[in-house]
Motif scaffolding. Structure first.
Motif, PDB file in Angstrom:
ATOM      1  N   THR A   1       0.816  -1.215   0.000  1.00 43.64           N
ATOM      2  CA  THR A   1       0.000   0.000   0.000  1.00 43.64           C
ATOM      3  C   THR A   1       0.848   1.263   0.000  1.00 43.64           C
ATOM      4  OG1 THR A   1      -1.793   1.167   1.156  1.00 43.64           O
ATOM      5  CG2 THR A   1      -0.131   0.081   2.525  1.00 43.64           C
ATOM      6  N   SER A   2       0.238   2.342  -0.485  1.00 44.85           N
ATOM      7  CA  SER A   2       0.831   3.678  -0.357  1.00 44.85           C
ATOM      8  C   SER A   2       0.176   4.441   0.794  1.00 44.85           C
ATOM      9  CB  SER A   2       0.622   4.466  -1.664  1.00 44.85           C
ATOM     10  OG  SER A   2       1.196   3.797  -2.757  1.00 44.85           O
ATOM     11  N   TYR A   3      -0.733   3.766   1.515  1.00 40.04           N
ATOM     12  CA  TYR A   3      -1.490   4.411   2.595  1.00 40.04           C
ATOM     13  C   TYR A   3      -1.349   3.612   3.899  1.00 40.04           C
ATOM     14  CZ  TYR A   3      -3.558   6.890  -1.323  1.00 40.04           C
ATOM     15  OH  TYR A   3      -3.733   7.655  -2.454  1.00 40.04           O
ATOM     16  N   PRO A   4      -0.115   3.483   4.412  1.00 40.79           N
ATOM     17  CA  PRO A   4       0.100   2.627   5.591  1.00 40.79           C
ATOM     18  C   PRO A   4      -0.656   3.082   6.836  1.00 40.79           C
ATOM     19  CG  PRO A   4       2.047   3.962   5.127  1.00 40.79           C
ATOM     20  CD  PRO A   4       1.145   4.101   3.948  1.00 40.79           C
ATOM     21  N   ASN A   5      -0.732   4.391   7.080  1.00 39.98           N
ATOM     22  CA  ASN A   5      -1.420   4.882   8.277  1.00 39.98           C
ATOM     23  C   ASN A   5      -2.914   4.582   8.218  1.00 39.98           C
ATOM     24  OD1 ASN A   5       1.001   5.936   9.316  1.00 39.98           O
ATOM     25  ND2 ASN A   5       0.723   7.851   8.191  1.00 39.98           N
ATOM     26  N   THR A   6      -3.490   4.797   7.037  1.00 35.17           N
ATOM     27  CA  THR A   6      -4.911   4.549   6.860  1.00 35.17           C
ATOM     28  C   THR A   6      -5.226   3.063   7.028  1.00 35.17           C
ATOM     29  OG1 THR A   6      -5.050   6.414   5.308  1.00 35.17           O
ATOM     30  CG2 THR A   6      -6.848   4.817   5.256  1.00 35.17           C
ATOM     31  N   VAL A   7      -4.418   2.218   6.402  1.00 34.52           N
ATOM     32  CA  VAL A   7      -4.637   0.771   6.499  1.00 34.52           C
ATOM     33  C   VAL A   7      -4.446   0.292   7.931  1.00 34.52           C
ATOM     34  CG1 VAL A   7      -3.910  -1.492   5.681  1.00 34.52           C
ATOM     35  CG2 VAL A   7      -3.902   0.445   4.120  1.00 34.52           C
TER      36      VAL A   7
ATOM     37  N   ILE B   1       4.669   0.891  -0.665  1.00 38.65           N
ATOM     38  CA  ILE B   1       5.082   1.049  -2.056  1.00 38.65           C
ATOM     39  C   ILE B   1       4.564   2.391  -2.559  1.00 38.65           C
ATOM     40  CG2 ILE B   1       4.852   0.161  -4.407  1.00 38.65           C
ATOM     41  CD1 ILE B   1       4.517  -2.604  -3.289  1.00 38.65           C
ATOM     42  N   ASN B   2       5.420   3.179  -3.138  1.00 33.59           N
ATOM     43  CA  ASN B   2       5.007   4.430  -3.768  1.00 33.59           C
ATOM     44  C   ASN B   2       4.890   4.203  -5.267  1.00 33.59           C
ATOM     45  OD1 ASN B   2       5.030   6.029  -1.381  1.00 33.59           O
ATOM     46  ND2 ASN B   2       7.262   6.074  -1.469  1.00 33.59           N
ATOM     47  N   GLY B   3       3.672   4.230  -5.746  1.00 37.59           N
ATOM     48  CA  GLY B   3       3.465   3.977  -7.168  1.00 37.59           C
ATOM     49  C   GLY B   3       2.414   2.914  -7.370  1.00 37.59           C
ATOM     50  N   SER B   4       2.571   2.123  -8.418  1.00 34.75           N
ATOM     51  CA  SER B   4       1.577   1.113  -8.768  1.00 34.75           C
ATOM     52  C   SER B   4       1.706  -0.092  -7.843  1.00 34.75           C
ATOM     53  CB  SER B   4       1.766   0.682 -10.222  1.00 34.75           C
ATOM     54  OG  SER B   4       1.600   1.784 -11.089  1.00 34.75           O
ATOM     55  N   VAL B   5       0.762  -0.218  -6.923  1.00 35.18           N
ATOM     56  CA  VAL B   5       0.820  -1.320  -5.957  1.00 35.18           C
ATOM     57  C   VAL B   5       0.120  -2.568  -6.493  1.00 35.18           C
ATOM     58  CG1 VAL B   5       0.878   0.292  -4.034  1.00 35.18           C
ATOM     59  CG2 VAL B   5      -1.318  -0.667  -4.756  1.00 35.18           C
ATOM     60  N   GLU B   6      -0.687  -2.412  -7.555  1.00 33.42           N
ATOM     61  CA  GLU B   6      -1.512  -3.532  -8.028  1.00 33.42           C
ATOM     62  C   GLU B   6      -0.685  -4.718  -8.511  1.00 33.42           C
ATOM     63  OE1 GLU B   6      -1.791  -0.433  -9.126  1.00 33.42           O
ATOM     64  OE2 GLU B   6      -3.764   0.262  -8.436  1.00 33.42           O
ATOM     65  N   ILE B   7       0.562  -4.472  -8.891  1.00 35.77           N
ATOM     66  CA  ILE B   7       1.394  -5.550  -9.410  1.00 35.77           C
ATOM     67  C   ILE B   7       1.960  -6.437  -8.298  1.00 35.77           C
ATOM     68  CG2 ILE B   7       3.597  -4.303  -9.375  1.00 35.77           C
ATOM     69  CD1 ILE B   7       4.219  -5.552 -12.109  1.00 35.77           C
ATOM     70  N   ALA B   8       1.912  -5.968  -7.041  1.00 31.32           N
ATOM     71  CA  ALA B   8       2.576  -6.660  -5.933  1.00 31.32           C
ATOM     72  C   ALA B   8       2.158  -8.126  -5.781  1.00 31.32           C
ATOM     73  CB  ALA B   8       2.355  -5.895  -4.627  1.00 31.32           C
ATOM     74  N   PRO B   9       0.858  -8.465  -5.821  1.00 25.19           N
ATOM     75  CA  PRO B   9       0.501  -9.895  -5.693  1.00 25.19           C
ATOM     76  C   PRO B   9       1.014 -10.739  -6.856  1.00 25.19           C
ATOM     77  CG  PRO B   9      -1.384  -8.507  -5.176  1.00 25.19           C
ATOM     78  CD  PRO B   9      -0.343  -7.620  -5.798  1.00 25.19           C
ATOM     79  N   ASN B  10       1.074 -10.154  -8.045  1.00 24.33           N
ATOM     80  CA  ASN B  10       1.498 -10.913  -9.232  1.00 24.33           C
ATOM     81  C   ASN B  10       2.974 -11.287  -9.195  1.00 24.33           C
ATOM     82  OD1 ASN B  10      -1.090 -10.763 -10.362  1.00 24.33           O
ATOM     83  ND2 ASN B  10      -0.643  -8.813 -11.361  1.00 24.33           N
TER      84      ASN B  10
ATOM     85  N   CYS C   1      -3.769  -2.296  -1.008  1.00 26.77           N
ATOM     86  CA  CYS C   1      -4.714  -1.250  -0.622  1.00 26.77           C
ATOM     87  C   CYS C   1      -4.334   0.001  -1.386  1.00 26.77           C
ATOM     88  CB  CYS C   1      -4.675  -0.986   0.876  1.00 26.77           C
ATOM     89  SG  CYS C   1      -5.862   0.286   1.386  1.00 26.77           S
ATOM     90  N   ASP C   2      -5.292   0.516  -2.152  1.00 28.23           N
ATOM     91  CA  ASP C   2      -4.999   1.678  -2.993  1.00 28.23           C
ATOM     92  C   ASP C   2      -6.302   2.411  -3.288  1.00 28.23           C
ATOM     93  OD1 ASP C   2      -3.382   3.420  -4.350  1.00 28.23           O
ATOM     94  OD2 ASP C   2      -3.111   2.159  -6.117  1.00 28.23           O
ATOM     95  N   ILE C   3      -6.185   3.562  -3.973  1.00 26.81           N
ATOM     96  CA  ILE C   3      -7.382   4.280  -4.372  1.00 26.81           C
ATOM     97  C   ILE C   3      -8.024   3.570  -5.569  1.00 26.81           C
ATOM     98  CG2 ILE C   3      -6.650   6.514  -3.462  1.00 26.81           C
ATOM     99  CD1 ILE C   3      -5.865   7.305  -6.326  1.00 26.81           C
ATOM    100  N   VAL C   4      -9.357   3.590  -5.589  1.00 21.05           N
ATOM    101  CA  VAL C   4     -10.125   2.946  -6.646  1.00 21.05           C
ATOM    102  C   VAL C   4     -11.163   3.943  -7.148  1.00 21.05           C
ATOM    103  CG1 VAL C   4     -11.658   1.039  -7.253  1.00 21.05           C
ATOM    104  CG2 VAL C   4      -9.825   0.681  -5.580  1.00 21.05           C
TER     105      VAL C   4
END
Length: 285
Positions: free
Chosen positions: A117-123, A139-148, A156-159
């Motif tokens: 995530t780029s939102y550690p405090n929120t999570v 992670i700063n940037g595209s976090v969606e690739i992390a599971p792959n 956790c990211d903005i949607v």
């Protein structure tokens, strides 16, 4: 002459929408290409173009007096900074997503998992509230690739539309918060800046009210006026003017954009004709 210093995002959609709402408030900004600071020609304002994630600290330090930024960033990095207006654009949500093939039922399924995530405090606040412990990877940037790539079990990211999650074979499972662009004020803003802020808020409210409403005109037979007017949620009461054609009148009113289709269907059934729907430039209550 005293001015108010406002921070906006340096680039991207939030930048465009922020400058547009200032323009709709009648504020003309002399900003050249790649300029990081600009002045308004006709309002006591200086605009600073900054990275979205840096803006909360500039507000805390009093480097800028106000800022237009995403509420999600403010919650993550500047929880003590007051929001004075919600601006209704750049709407999104901060959500947790997992791979589509993962069997997910409740938030406790995240226990012991790795979340990028780029939102550690929120999570972290969200998981603590739910009594869940997880390992966070910032992670700063595209976090969606992390599971792959095996870096994390979830993200956790903005949607916004969810298309990015879909393209990365992820599914949204938890919505942590809903966000939109807001106007925030620095705790260190001085009295002169707060006076200018109130002038700006007056203009913003007139623009936001206009965006949220539509001006509607319709013709109606006089014997149906009472029934039609009863359906109209006008600002105070509709304006009714006689038409040149006998026994007919013109009705003018303002209807919230979220309701006007519903209302127009109803008045049409009651005999209204020649219905016109017009945008409103400014609306002062």
């Amino acid at each position: 002459m005293e001015t108010i210093k406002v921070a906006v995002q340096k680039s991207g959609r939030l930048n465009e929408d922020s400058l547009q709402i200032l323009k709709d408030c009648g504020i003309s900004i002399d900003n050249g290409q790649d300029q990081l600071r600009a002045s308004a020609r006709n309002f006591p304002m200086e605009v600073f173009y900054l990275r979205n994630g840096d803006i909360p600290q500039y507000l805390i330090d009093g480097v800028v007096d106000i800022a237009i930024l995403g509420e999600n960033v403010l919650i993550e990095k500047g929880t003590d900074i007051p929001v004075v207006e919600k601006l209704g654009f750049s709407k999104c949500r901060v959500s947790i997503a997992v791979p589509k093939n993962v069997d997910y039922n409740v938030v406790s399924d995240l226990e012991g998992k790795r979340i990028a995530t780029s939102y550690p405090n929120t999570v972290q606040r969200y998981l603590q509230d739910k009594g869940v412990q997880a390992e966070l990877h910032i992670i700063n940037g595209s976090v969606e690739i992390a599971p792959n790539i095996g870096l994390a079990d979830a993200v956790c990211d903005i949607v916004s539309s969810g298309s990015t999650l879909f393209k990365n074979n992820l599914k949204e499972v938890e919505i942590i918060l809903h966000s939109e662009a807001v106007l925030a004020v620095s705790p260190k803003a001085g009295p002169e800046q707060r006076k200018i802020l109130e002038q700006l808020r007056f203009r913003l409210r007139s623009v936001l009210e206009a965006r949220n409403n539509r001006y509607v005109l319709m013709n109606a037979p006089n014997d149906r006026l009472e029934a039609i007017i009863a359906l109209l949620p006008g600002m105070r009461s509709p304006t009714v003017l006689p038409l040149a054609e006998r026994d007919w009148s013109s009705i003018h009113t303002v209807i919230n954009k979220d309701r006007f289709w519903e209302v127009l269907d109803q008045v049409k059934r009651e005999g209204a004709e020649g219905i016109l729907v017009c945008p409103i430039e400014k609306m002062i209550l």
